[in-house]
Design a protein around this motif. Structure first.
Motif, PDB file in Angstrom:
ATOM      1  N   PHE A   1       0.758  -1.607  -0.170  1.00  0.00           N
ATOM      2  CA  PHE A   1      -0.366   0.006   0.098  1.00  0.00           C
ATOM      3  C   PHE A   1       0.667   1.186  -0.107  1.00  0.00           C
ATOM      4  CE2 PHE A   1      -2.460  -3.425   1.874  1.00  0.00           C
ATOM      5  CZ  PHE A   1      -3.618  -3.636   1.137  1.00  0.00           C
ATOM      6  N   SER A   2       0.647   2.507  -0.770  1.00  0.00           N
ATOM      7  CA  SER A   2       1.575   3.187  -0.833  1.00  0.00           C
ATOM      8  C   SER A   2       1.581   4.632   0.593  1.00  0.00           C
ATOM      9  CB  SER A   2       0.946   4.062  -1.686  1.00  0.00           C
ATOM     10  OG  SER A   2      -0.467   4.576  -2.500  1.00  0.00           O
ATOM     11  N   THR A   3       0.226   4.403   1.036  1.00  0.00           N
ATOM     12  CA  THR A   3      -0.541   4.801   2.422  1.00  0.00           C
ATOM     13  C   THR A   3      -1.151   3.889   4.028  1.00  0.00           C
ATOM     14  OG1 THR A   3      -3.079   5.475   1.722  1.00  0.00           O
ATOM     15  CG2 THR A   3      -1.113   6.417   0.714  1.00  0.00           C
ATOM     16  N   LEU A   4      -0.943   4.586   5.014  1.00  0.00           N
ATOM     17  CA  LEU A   4      -1.229   3.410   6.096  1.00  0.00           C
ATOM     18  C   LEU A   4      -3.256   3.859   5.827  1.00  0.00           C
ATOM     19  CD1 LEU A   4      -0.603   2.028   8.236  1.00  0.00           C
ATOM     20  CD2 LEU A   4      -0.487   4.057   9.903  1.00  0.00           C
ATOM     21  N   SER A   5      -3.575   5.038   5.540  1.00  0.00           N
ATOM     22  CA  SER A   5      -5.297   5.361   4.985  1.00  0.00           C
ATOM     23  C   SER A   5      -5.442   4.013   4.723  1.00  0.00           C
ATOM     24  CB  SER A   5      -5.449   6.291   5.313  1.00  0.00           C
ATOM     25  OG  SER A   5      -4.689   6.901   3.605  1.00  0.00           O
ATOM     26  N   GLY A   6      -4.829   3.635   3.224  1.00  0.00           N
ATOM     27  CA  GLY A   6      -4.881   2.392   2.593  1.00  0.00           C
ATOM     28  C   GLY A   6      -4.851   1.570   3.330  1.00  0.00           C
ATOM     29  N   LEU A   7      -3.762   0.942   3.985  1.00  0.00           N
ATOM     30  CA  LEU A   7      -3.488  -0.708   4.280  1.00  0.00           C
ATOM     31  C   LEU A   7      -4.683  -0.698   5.066  1.00  0.00           C
ATOM     32  CD1 LEU A   7      -0.607  -1.991   5.717  1.00  0.00           C
ATOM     33  CD2 LEU A   7      -2.607  -1.613   7.448  1.00  0.00           C
ATOM     34  N   TYR A   8      -5.483   0.727   6.205  1.00  0.00           N
ATOM     35  CA  TYR A   8      -6.314   0.455   6.915  1.00  0.00           C
ATOM     36  C   TYR A   8      -7.643  -0.172   6.504  1.00  0.00           C
ATOM     37  CZ  TYR A   8      -8.585   0.675  11.549  1.00  0.00           C
ATOM     38  OH  TYR A   8      -9.934   0.722  12.817  1.00  0.00           O
ATOM     39  N   LYS A   9      -7.898   1.037   5.406  1.00  0.00           N
ATOM     40  CA  LYS A   9      -9.213   0.714   4.534  1.00  0.00           C
ATOM     41  C   LYS A   9      -9.542  -1.040   3.597  1.00  0.00           C
ATOM     42  CE  LYS A   9     -12.142   2.363   1.398  1.00  0.00           C
ATOM     43  NZ  LYS A   9     -11.930   3.165  -0.409  1.00  0.00           N
ATOM     44  N   TYR A  10      -8.500  -1.791   4.025  1.00  0.00           N
ATOM     45  CA  TYR A  10      -7.999  -3.017   3.641  1.00  0.00           C
ATOM     46  C   TYR A  10      -8.271  -4.025   4.881  1.00  0.00           C
ATOM     47  CZ  TYR A  10      -5.431  -7.221   2.863  1.00  0.00           C
ATOM     48  OH  TYR A  10      -5.529  -8.951   2.185  1.00  0.00           O
ATOM     49  N   LEU A  11      -7.821  -3.729   5.964  1.00  0.00           N
ATOM     50  CA  LEU A  11      -7.297  -3.972   7.512  1.00  0.00           C
ATOM     51  C   LEU A  11      -8.954  -3.816   7.961  1.00  0.00           C
ATOM     52  CD1 LEU A  11      -3.977  -4.055   8.624  1.00  0.00           C
ATOM     53  CD2 LEU A  11      -5.162  -6.380   7.509  1.00  0.00           C
ATOM     54  N   SER A  12      -9.844  -2.805   8.625  1.00  0.00           N
ATOM     55  CA  SER A  12     -10.541  -2.949   9.090  1.00  0.00           C
ATOM     56  C   SER A  12     -11.554  -3.763   8.603  1.00  0.00           C
ATOM     57  CB  SER A  12     -11.052  -1.151   8.318  1.00  0.00           C
ATOM     58  OG  SER A  12     -11.991  -1.065   9.654  1.00  0.00           O
ATOM     59  N   PRO A  13     -12.330  -3.986   7.505  1.00  0.00           N
ATOM     60  CA  PRO A  13     -13.932  -4.933   7.782  1.00  0.00           C
ATOM     61  C   PRO A  13     -12.602  -6.335   8.837  1.00  0.00           C
ATOM     62  CG  PRO A  13     -13.582  -3.902   5.850  1.00  0.00           C
ATOM     63  CD  PRO A  13     -11.643  -3.814   6.646  1.00  0.00           C
ATOM     64  N   LYS A  14     -10.851  -6.714   8.528  1.00  0.00           N
ATOM     65  CA  LYS A  14     -10.863  -8.182   8.692  1.00  0.00           C
ATOM     66  C   LYS A  14     -10.204  -7.864  10.228  1.00  0.00           C
ATOM     67  CE  LYS A  14      -7.977  -8.727   4.663  1.00  0.00           C
ATOM     68  NZ  LYS A  14      -9.496  -9.842   3.459  1.00  0.00           N
ATOM     69  N   ILE A  15     -10.583  -6.886  10.694  1.00  0.00           N
ATOM     70  CA  ILE A  15      -9.742  -6.694  12.508  1.00  0.00           C
ATOM     71  C   ILE A  15     -11.015  -6.016  13.297  1.00  0.00           C
ATOM     72  CG2 ILE A  15      -7.381  -6.750  11.473  1.00  0.00           C
ATOM     73  CD1 ILE A  15      -7.195  -4.256  11.958  1.00  0.00           C
ATOM     74  N   SER A  16     -11.773  -5.320  13.283  1.00  0.00           N
ATOM     75  CA  SER A  16     -13.041  -4.668  13.451  1.00  0.00           C
ATOM     76  C   SER A  16     -14.014  -5.532  14.008  1.00  0.00           C
ATOM     77  CB  SER A  16     -13.906  -3.111  12.724  1.00  0.00           C
ATOM     78  OG  SER A  16     -12.092  -2.438  11.844  1.00  0.00           O
ATOM     79  N   ARG A  17     -14.430  -6.656  14.172  1.00  0.00           N
ATOM     80  CA  ARG A  17     -15.379  -7.231  14.321  1.00  0.00           C
ATOM     81  C   ARG A  17     -15.314  -8.099  15.628  1.00  0.00           C
ATOM     82  NH1 ARG A  17     -16.403 -10.767   9.332  1.00  0.00           N
ATOM     83  NH2 ARG A  17     -13.819 -10.260   8.504  1.00  0.00           N
ATOM     84  N   ILE A  18     -13.490  -8.605  15.940  1.00  0.00           N
ATOM     85  CA  ILE A  18     -13.374  -9.025  16.965  1.00  0.00           C
ATOM     86  C   ILE A  18     -12.216  -8.325  17.858  1.00  0.00           C
ATOM     87  CG2 ILE A  18     -14.013 -11.476  16.182  1.00  0.00           C
ATOM     88  CD1 ILE A  18     -11.333 -12.303  15.561  1.00  0.00           C
ATOM     89  N   SER A  19     -12.061  -8.173  19.053  1.00  0.00           N
ATOM     90  CA  SER A  19     -10.630  -7.493  20.125  1.00  0.00           C
ATOM     91  C   SER A  19      -9.674  -8.045  19.281  1.00  0.00           C
ATOM     92  CB  SER A  19     -10.909  -7.875  21.331  1.00  0.00           C
ATOM     93  OG  SER A  19     -12.064  -7.406  21.687  1.00  0.00           O
ATOM     94  N   TYR A  20      -9.129  -7.064  19.101  1.00  0.00           N
ATOM     95  CA  TYR A  20      -7.226  -7.459  18.391  1.00  0.00           C
ATOM     96  C   TYR A  20      -5.884  -6.502  19.187  1.00  0.00           C
ATOM     97  CZ  TYR A  20      -7.423 -10.183  13.830  1.00  0.00           C
ATOM     98  OH  TYR A  20      -7.491 -10.896  13.006  1.00  0.00           O
ATOM     99  N   LEU A  21      -4.927  -7.011  19.519  1.00  0.00           N
ATOM    100  CA  LEU A  21      -4.513  -6.191  19.836  1.00  0.00           C
ATOM    101  C   LEU A  21      -3.045  -5.417  18.863  1.00  0.00           C
ATOM    102  CD1 LEU A  21      -2.862  -9.152  22.349  1.00  0.00           C
ATOM    103  CD2 LEU A  21      -4.492  -6.877  22.206  1.00  0.00           C
ATOM    104  N   VAL A  22      -2.754  -4.539  19.288  1.00  0.00           N
ATOM    105  CA  VAL A  22      -1.425  -3.949  18.094  1.00  0.00           C
ATOM    106  C   VAL A  22      -0.068  -3.768  19.076  1.00  0.00           C
ATOM    107  CG1 VAL A  22      -0.754  -1.744  17.144  1.00  0.00           C
ATOM    108  CG2 VAL A  22      -3.280  -2.063  16.995  1.00  0.00           C
TER     109      VAL A  22
END
Length: 476
Positions: A284-305
């Motif tokens: 991804f060229s931007t972090l916001s682009g990466l997050y848009k891709y990841l968000s549906p996968k990591i927003s439904r359950i609790s995740y750690l960073v």
């Protein structure tokens, strides 16, 4: 509190003197100072009856139980059990009665207990020589009203289900959080504990709760990577400003499923995740682009960073170390085994379920690279494992007697905690091969069951004074 391992012989009522329900050898009577010809209680598991004791001519360690009493207690004939006497309560205890709680029965080539069939057989078989009445059961097999359980025992080369007394001790091997969290399951577990049953490894662990608990222990905190709960875009942004690489991990995950590695390289970002066939990479060229891709996968359950670590590898593949810590015969934590685990196909995880392989610790450390500091030793990894097990016990509620502790080592030789697992796998084929002798991990479980039988009321375990004194005050 002393105990003796004795043979159990069930005989007809006509074979006993009038008024006697239990006969013991003079050797047992003198050793345990059991009173004769006066009412006392006899307890097996959670079943208790009143009886009178007499001696009989025998030079061995044998006790005879009148048939009607044995039937009330559901004691099988011809087995060995440990016997102890408590003078304060005037009670004889026979046991321990040890149950392994599983989710359900299976119809599979591996056996009726699925992938844990080999382990279950080994527990039940190994218990016999130690004077333990062990069996496998599900929650549906419990009969609360009659204080009995329909347990599975290995008899004459096959599994046989028999009515047995409620256990003294239960090892929780429920296979999923869903099984543990069912309303009915929690109700049963609460009642079992309320009735004095030692119920250990009572629940799965949440990664965030473990991190918070260990953070409160001064000795444990240096082994913890930077970790925060995922609370949206800024959680990942803030972490990547501090570290060039971070991991996103499900708080309740296992087997390496759902883990993402996020890497910052200049103004570009990449995401890696592992599948059974290898690692998948997205750029991804931007972090916001990466997050848009990841968000549906990591927003439904609790995740750690979590902070990415500069770990040593083997052939470019990830390396970590699985330490099996267990309570021993004195109720203290000890390391039963520790192995290196190497991932495959440049996976981001080393889990065996994802194609990883097991290697001896010393070989793994010798093969790993690059090193810019001193390599740790097997002994150091074991000491850290025991410290972390004691620390978790000191700072978290619950009774645990077996923990899978995953450690990793960075290029400077520093040891890090990756995860603590309350349900270490019992079906890794590389470990659980057929063998004639009982494996050490099973022996430890059985020895701990005897410890609880000898020392009732000590199920909460051992907490070192040093850890109690050095706990940090939590913010309110």
């Amino acid at each position: 509190m002393s105990h003796i391992c004795v043979g159990i012989q069930v005989d007809e009522m006509s074979d006993f003197p009038s008024g006697s329900q239990l006969q013991i050898s003079p050797k047992i009577q003198q050793s345990l100072q059991i009173p004769l010809r006066s009412p006392i209680s006899l307890q097996v598991g959670q079943k208790t009856v009143s009886c009178q004791v007499q001696t009989f001519t025998s030079n061995g360690s044998l006790i005879r139980i009148r048939k009607d009493v044995a039937e009330q207690l559901h004691v099988p004939d011809g087995i060995q059990l440990n016997i102890r006497y408590d003078n304060k309560t005037r009670k004889i205890y026979l046991g321990p009665v040890f149950g392994v709680l599983i989710s359900k029965l299976y119809r599979s080539p591996e056996g009726m207990f699925g992938s844990t069939s080999s382990f279950c057989k080994e527990v039940v078989q190994g218990a016999k020589s130690k004077g333990i009445l062990a069996f496998i059961f599900t929650l549906n097999d419990l009969d609360r009203e009659n204080q009995t359980v329909k347990g599975w025992r290995w008899v004459d080369g096959k599994w046989v289900q028999r009515v047995l007394p409620f256990p003294d001790t239960i090892y929780n091997r429920l296979g999923s959080r869903k099984d543990e969290n069912r309303f009915g399951a929690q109700d049963w577990i609460k009642n079992l504990k309320k009735n004095g049953v030692s119920f250990f490894n009572e629940h799965f662990l949440n990664k965030w709760q473990v991190h918070e608990a260990l953070s409160s222990i001064r000795e444990a905190s240096p082994y913890l990577p930077y970790t925060q709960m995922h609370k949206g875009f800024n959680s990942i942004k803030d972490a990547l400003e501090r570290f060039p690489q971070v991991y996103l991990k499900p708080a309740n995950g296992s087997l390496g499923i759902g883990i993402y590695r996020i890497t910052r390289n200049g103004n570009r970002y990449s995401s890696h995740y592992s599948t059974m066939s290898g690692s998948v990479k997205k750029e991804f060229s931007t972090l916001s682009g990466l997050y848009k891709y990841l968000s549906p996968k990591i927003s439904r359950i609790s995740y750690l960073v979590q902070q990415g670590l500069n770990l040593v590898k083997v052939g470019g593949n990830p390396l970590d170390f699985r330490s099996l810590a267990q309570k021993d015969s004195s109720g203290k934590w000890a390391v039963t085994s520790i192995v290196g685990r190497i991932g495959q196909n440049r996976s981001i995880v080393s889990n065996l379920a994802r194609g990883g392989t097991i290697v001896p610790v010393t070989k793994a450390l010798r093969s790993a690279s690059p090193w810019h500091g001193e390599r740790p030793t097997k002994s150091q990894l074991e000491k850290v494992s025991i410290l972390l097990a004691n620390s978790m016990e000191a700072s978290m509620q619950g009774h645990f007697a077996e923990l899978g502790i995953d450690l990793a080592v960075d290029t400077q030789g520093r040891i890090w905690l990756l995860e603590i697992n309350a349900k270490p796998s019992k079906n890794d084929k590389q470990i659980l091969t057929e063998q004639k002798k009982t494996r050490p991990s099973v022996k430890k479980l059985l020895e701990y069951a005897i410890y609880l039988f000898e020392e009732p009321g000590k199920s909460s375990g051992y907490i070192p004074v040093s850890l109690r004194k050095t706990q940090k005050k939590r913010k309110r």
